[in-house]
Scaffold this motif. Structure first.
Motif, PDB file in Angstrom:
ATOM      1  N   ASP A 605       0.737  -1.371   0.069  1.00 42.70           N
ATOM      2  CA  ASP A 605      -0.023  -0.005  -0.080  1.00 42.70           C
ATOM      3  C   ASP A 605       0.948   1.436   0.215  1.00 42.70           C
ATOM      4  O   ASP A 605       0.400   2.250  -0.656  1.00 42.70           O
ATOM      5  N   LEU A 606       1.882   1.189   0.946  1.00 44.02           N
ATOM      6  CA  LEU A 606       2.775   2.297   0.950  1.00 44.02           C
ATOM      7  C   LEU A 606       3.633   2.599  -0.493  1.00 44.02           C
ATOM      8  O   LEU A 606       3.597   3.816  -1.005  1.00 44.02           O
ATOM      9  N   ALA A 607       4.090   1.508  -1.042  1.00 42.29           N
ATOM     10  CA  ALA A 607       5.005   1.701  -2.033  1.00 42.29           C
ATOM     11  C   ALA A 607       4.193   2.236  -3.167  1.00 42.29           C
ATOM     12  O   ALA A 607       4.528   3.065  -4.145  1.00 42.29           O
ATOM     13  N   HIS A 608       2.804   1.519  -3.514  1.00 42.51           N
ATOM     14  CA  HIS A 608       2.202   2.087  -4.684  1.00 42.51           C
ATOM     15  C   HIS A 608       1.492   3.477  -4.590  1.00 42.51           C
ATOM     16  O   HIS A 608       1.404   4.001  -5.447  1.00 42.51           O
ATOM     17  N   ARG A 609       1.623   4.028  -3.190  1.00 46.78           N
ATOM     18  CA  ARG A 609       1.406   5.450  -3.070  1.00 46.78           C
ATOM     19  C   ARG A 609       2.426   6.318  -3.960  1.00 46.78           C
ATOM     20  O   ARG A 609       2.190   7.403  -4.234  1.00 46.78           O
ATOM     21  N   ILE A 610       3.591   5.728  -3.765  1.00 44.02           N
ATOM     22  CA  ILE A 610       4.789   6.675  -4.230  1.00 44.02           C
ATOM     23  C   ILE A 610       5.269   6.092  -5.583  1.00 44.02           C
ATOM     24  O   ILE A 610       6.333   6.280  -5.881  1.00 44.02           O
ATOM     25  N   GLY A 611       4.285   5.287  -6.370  1.00 43.43           N
ATOM     26  CA  GLY A 611       4.636   4.722  -7.619  1.00 43.43           C
ATOM     27  C   GLY A 611       5.655   3.739  -7.673  1.00 43.43           C
ATOM     28  O   GLY A 611       6.632   3.558  -8.728  1.00 43.43           O
ATOM     29  N   VAL A 612       5.874   2.916  -6.612  1.00 39.81           N
ATOM     30  CA  VAL A 612       7.008   1.765  -6.574  1.00 39.81           C
ATOM     31  C   VAL A 612       6.321   0.675  -6.600  1.00 39.81           C
ATOM     32  O   VAL A 612       5.434   0.146  -5.876  1.00 39.81           O
ATOM     33  N   SER A 613       6.709  -0.328  -7.519  1.00 34.51           N
ATOM     34  CA  SER A 613       6.184  -1.723  -7.828  1.00 34.51           C
ATOM     35  C   SER A 613       6.837  -2.522  -6.809  1.00 34.51           C
ATOM     36  O   SER A 613       8.169  -2.463  -6.299  1.00 34.51           O
ATOM     37  N   VAL A 614       6.143  -3.761  -6.289  1.00 29.48           N
ATOM     38  CA  VAL A 614       6.616  -4.569  -5.351  1.00 29.48           C
ATOM     39  C   VAL A 614       6.527  -5.947  -5.816  1.00 29.48           C
ATOM     40  O   VAL A 614       5.696  -6.673  -6.384  1.00 29.48           O
ATOM     41  N   PHE A 615       7.810  -6.731  -5.902  1.00 31.14           N
ATOM     42  CA  PHE A 615       7.984  -8.063  -6.267  1.00 31.14           C
ATOM     43  C   PHE A 615       8.139  -9.009  -4.911  1.00 31.14           C
ATOM     44  O   PHE A 615       8.827  -8.496  -3.951  1.00 31.14           O
ATOM     45  N   ALA A 616       7.888 -10.131  -4.949  1.00 27.39           N
ATOM     46  CA  ALA A 616       8.133 -11.125  -3.955  1.00 27.39           C
ATOM     47  C   ALA A 616       9.107 -12.239  -4.526  1.00 27.39           C
ATOM     48  O   ALA A 616       8.753 -12.818  -5.642  1.00 27.39           O
ATOM     49  N   GLU A 617      10.322 -12.627  -4.083  1.00 26.77           N
ATOM     50  CA  GLU A 617      10.993 -13.643  -4.188  1.00 26.77           C
ATOM     51  C   GLU A 617      11.179 -14.840  -3.283  1.00 26.77           C
ATOM     52  O   GLU A 617      10.643 -14.693  -2.090  1.00 26.77           O
ATOM     53  N   GLY A 618      11.773 -15.914  -3.874  1.00 25.58           N
ATOM     54  CA  GLY A 618      11.833 -17.079  -2.888  1.00 25.58           C
ATOM     55  C   GLY A 618      10.420 -17.872  -2.727  1.00 25.58           C
ATOM     56  O   GLY A 618      10.179 -18.651  -1.893  1.00 25.58           O
ATOM     57  N   VAL A 619       9.361 -17.454  -3.723  1.00 24.20           N
ATOM     58  CA  VAL A 619       8.039 -18.223  -3.953  1.00 24.20           C
ATOM     59  C   VAL A 619       8.302 -19.530  -4.505  1.00 24.20           C
ATOM     60  O   VAL A 619       8.869 -19.889  -5.331  1.00 24.20           O
ATOM     61  N   GLU A 620       7.887 -20.523  -3.464  1.00 22.94           N
ATOM     62  CA  GLU A 620       8.338 -22.134  -3.839  1.00 22.94           C
ATOM     63  C   GLU A 620       7.044 -22.807  -3.496  1.00 22.94           C
ATOM     64  O   GLU A 620       7.143 -24.436  -3.656  1.00 22.94           O
ATOM     65  N   SER A 621       5.835 -22.518  -3.564  1.00 19.59           N
ATOM     66  CA  SER A 621       4.711 -23.376  -3.286  1.00 19.59           C
ATOM     67  C   SER A 621       3.500 -22.490  -4.029  1.00 19.59           C
ATOM     68  O   SER A 621       3.275 -21.171  -4.164  1.00 19.59           O
TER      69      SER A 621
END
Length: 647
Positions: A605-621
């Motif tokens: 929510d906070l990142a999107h307010r300042i125009g930053v995209s968010v990724f998740a790493e280490g997704v294994e399931s």
């Protein structure tokens, strides 16, 4: 009386500990109950909302999802732009003690349910008043029972001490009467003591002292047993069940450094060379399995040595103590480990497994000095070949002339890699979770020796950083990547490149990189440079200069391993990165960790307010991917999404 007061103090302290422990466990149970209720409510509401269409939305239809007025303290329906359509507000009234304890742990968080087809979003918070009342009742019961357990022993002790004081006073008075009546002014008061009086005193005192001694002994045993249990848990590694670094330090100081008898032997340090690579490419569960496999091999080989001890010092390092084992015999130990590691490598299809450094020890040798020497032996082993071992003898360290030979050997290996450009590039895609999201493929690097063997990536990069050669390695990686992109005609795809903080903060490197990217501007606009959050924090001004340069040439920046440090969002407003990549520790087991889910949703929510995209790493399931999608992240990366592959 001083002893009695001390016992009362101990009893009251024990009561406070009991109350604190009881409160803790009750609060944990309370939070678990709240989490289960939240999960159940989330599932029910999500299912109901997903069944609605835009034509069916009305206050009356939404009220059906609420069940009754006591289920939710807040229930808000919003359209997709965030405007409130319908709301119910009945705040939870927590009892005093329940509110105090519950606020010390996890608070009740808002839940969300979204129906993209109908363009609606529901935000709701559970009413936990009934659970809080149960919490307060349980707390009062704990306080009452623990108070009884304290008061009863105090009353018994008071009775015992009162009896003792009375008997002692009566006996002393009798002695004084005898002394006065016999009119003795002698040198020894013992002559005035009547044997029968002393016998009576003994009969009165012994049972009381026996009861007191038995009571104190039982209390002391309970305290010691509890302390021993806590110590064992604190000194045990969870994954391998081996002793951890604390136990190793205690063992060494007690049995070697400060031993009362003469002692000698060999100390081996085993370092898992592929742990970081496996965590990134195959997932953390596979990483744990790999660590267990290495631990089993070590325990099996060391088990043939009398009195051997194995400890796990940190995520990748094991220490093995071989008492009364000379270095000549320790060489055979190294050979056996290498043989078993090679078998394990072939069975698991790994590039390598582990390296081993071995040194001798003797009584009185400080642990710090010994660890420095064995670390040097490890550097030598890592620079030899896959799964290699190296024995470091005292004769190699006379006057510290060759103490840095391991570093020198590493420098030679790194220079050879740079000169011959022996790097192998692979990539792992980030899967976007929205049609308008721009994701990319991260380029990862493998380094090779002269005979084409793969060097441990983590060790190689760590030694390059240690020897101030990281900038040269970063240049090699960037040059090799740009050449590969051009030769394979991949200039239309987006690629991510890792850059160390030491390079990003180096003015000469920044100038070189800008000139290099300006030569291939059509490729530069497709590049994303990844720098760790911790590294960027070390020098904010230099980090801003680097990011400004990257944006100037049309490239982008990702802050990777986000969440490990204590970054404020002022930091992001100042630096203006394009993406943040959540550290894999937040993704692991995400489906069962409500705290991490709440934190990631907040960051999104906070990142999107300042125009930053968010990724998740280490997704294994599949479960982790599903939770990431519900938290509205912009992309996912991990072994479940895609394995690293050749470019």
């Amino acid at each position: 009386m001083a002893g009695f007061k001390k016992l009362i103090f101990i009893q009251i302290l024990s009561w406070l500990v009991c109350v604190a422990a009881g409160s803790y466990f009750i609060s944990v149970s309370f939070n678990n109950a709240v989490s289960e209720a939240q999960t159940s409510a989330q599932t029910s509401v999500t299912h109901y909302i997903n069944s609605l269409t835009s034509d069916e939305i009305s206050p009356e239809s939404i009220k059906k999802a609420i069940a009754d007025g006591k289920t939710f303290s807040n229930f808000i329906l919003r359209d997709y732009q965030g405007a409130e359509v319908f709301s119910v507000n009945s705040p939870t009234q927590l009892p005093m003690f329940a509110e105090f304890i519950q606020s010390s742990f996890n608070s009740v968080r808002p839940q969300f349910a979204v129906n993209d087809a109908a363009d609606i979003k529901v935000e709701f918070t559970l009413n936990i008043e009934r659970l809080a009342q149960q919490l307060q009742t349980s707390l009062f019961i704990v306080i009452f029972i623990s108070a009884l357990l304290v008061i009863i022993p105090i009353i018994l002790m008071k009775s015992i001490f009162h009896s003792l004081n009375k008997n002692i006073s009566m006996t002393v008075a009798d002695v004084i009467d005898i002394y006065i009546n016999q009119n003795q002014i002698g040198d020894d008061l013992n002559t005035a003591l009547d044997a029968s009086k002393m016998k009576k005193l003994g009969k009165d005192l012994v049972p009381s002292f026996n009861r007191l001694s038995h009571f104190l002994k039982n209390k002391n045993d309970d305290i010691q047993n509890a302390a021993l249990s806590i110590k064992q848990e604190a000194y045990k590694d969870v994954i391998t069940e081996l002793g951890n670094r604390n136990m190793f330090v205690e063992y060494y100081e007690k049995h070697i450094e400060n031993s009362e008898r003469s002692t000698f032997g060999s100390l081996a340090l085993v370092r898992c060379s592929e742990l970081q690579s496996i965590n990134q490419s195959r997932g953390y569960q596979k990483g744990d399995d790999y660590v267990k496999g290495v631990a089993d091999i070590i325990k099996h080989i060391s088990g043939t040595y009398t009195g051997s001890q194995v400890f796990r010092l940190n995520s990748s390092d094991f220490a093995i103590v071989l008492p009364n084992t000379p270095l000549k015999e320790a060489e055979r130990f190294g050979e056996n480990l290498q043989s078993r590691f090679t078998q394990y490598q072939q069975n698991q299809e790994l590039s390598s497994v582990a390296n081993t450094g071995i040194v001798g020890y003797e009584k009185g040798k400080p642990l710090g000095e010994l660890l420095s020497v064995v670390d040097n032996a490890m550097s030598m082993a890592q620079s030899k070949q896959v799964n290699a071992w190296h024995v470091q003898r005292e004769t190699d360290l006379v006057n510290n002339v060759s103490a840095g030979f391991g570093n020198q050997n590493w420098r030679k290996v790194i220079n050879e890699v740079i000169e011959s450009k022996r790097v192998h590039l692979v990539m792992q895609n980030i899967m976007p979770l929205g049609k308008s999201i721009k994701a990319y493929a991260e380029i990862q690097v493998r380094f090779k020796t002269e005979d084409n063997q793969v060097l441990p990536t983590a060790s190689f990069l760590a030694m390059a950083e240690k020897l101030d050669m990281a900038i040269e390695i970063d240049r090699l990686i960037i040059d090799s990547s740009l050449e590969k992109i051009k030769s394979r005609n991949l200039s239309e795809k987006f690629f991510g490149l890792n850059v160390t903080a030491s390079s990003a903060h180096n003015d000469q490197f920044v100038i070189w990189l800008e000139r290099r990217l300006l030569k291939d501007t059509h490729i530069a606009s497709k590049l994303v440079f990844e720098v760790s959050e911790f590294g960027l924090q070390q020098n904010i001004k230099a980090s801003k200069r680097f990011i400004d340069m990257v944006h100037r040439v049309g490239a982008r920046v990702t802050v990777e391993r986000f969440g490990v440090g204590l970054t404020s969002f002022k930091f992001f407003r100042d630096l203006k990165p394009d993406f943040i990549k959540m550290d894999a520790s937040y993704t692991r087991g995400l489906e069962d960790d409500k705290n991490n889910q709440y934190f990631m949703r907040l960051m999104v929510d906070l990142a999107h307010r300042i125009g930053v995209s968010v990724f998740a790493e280490g997704v294994e399931s599949q479960e982790e991917k599903h939770i990431v999608e519900t938290l509205c992240l912009d992309g996912v990366q991990g072994y479940y999404i895609e394995k690293p592959k050749d470019i």
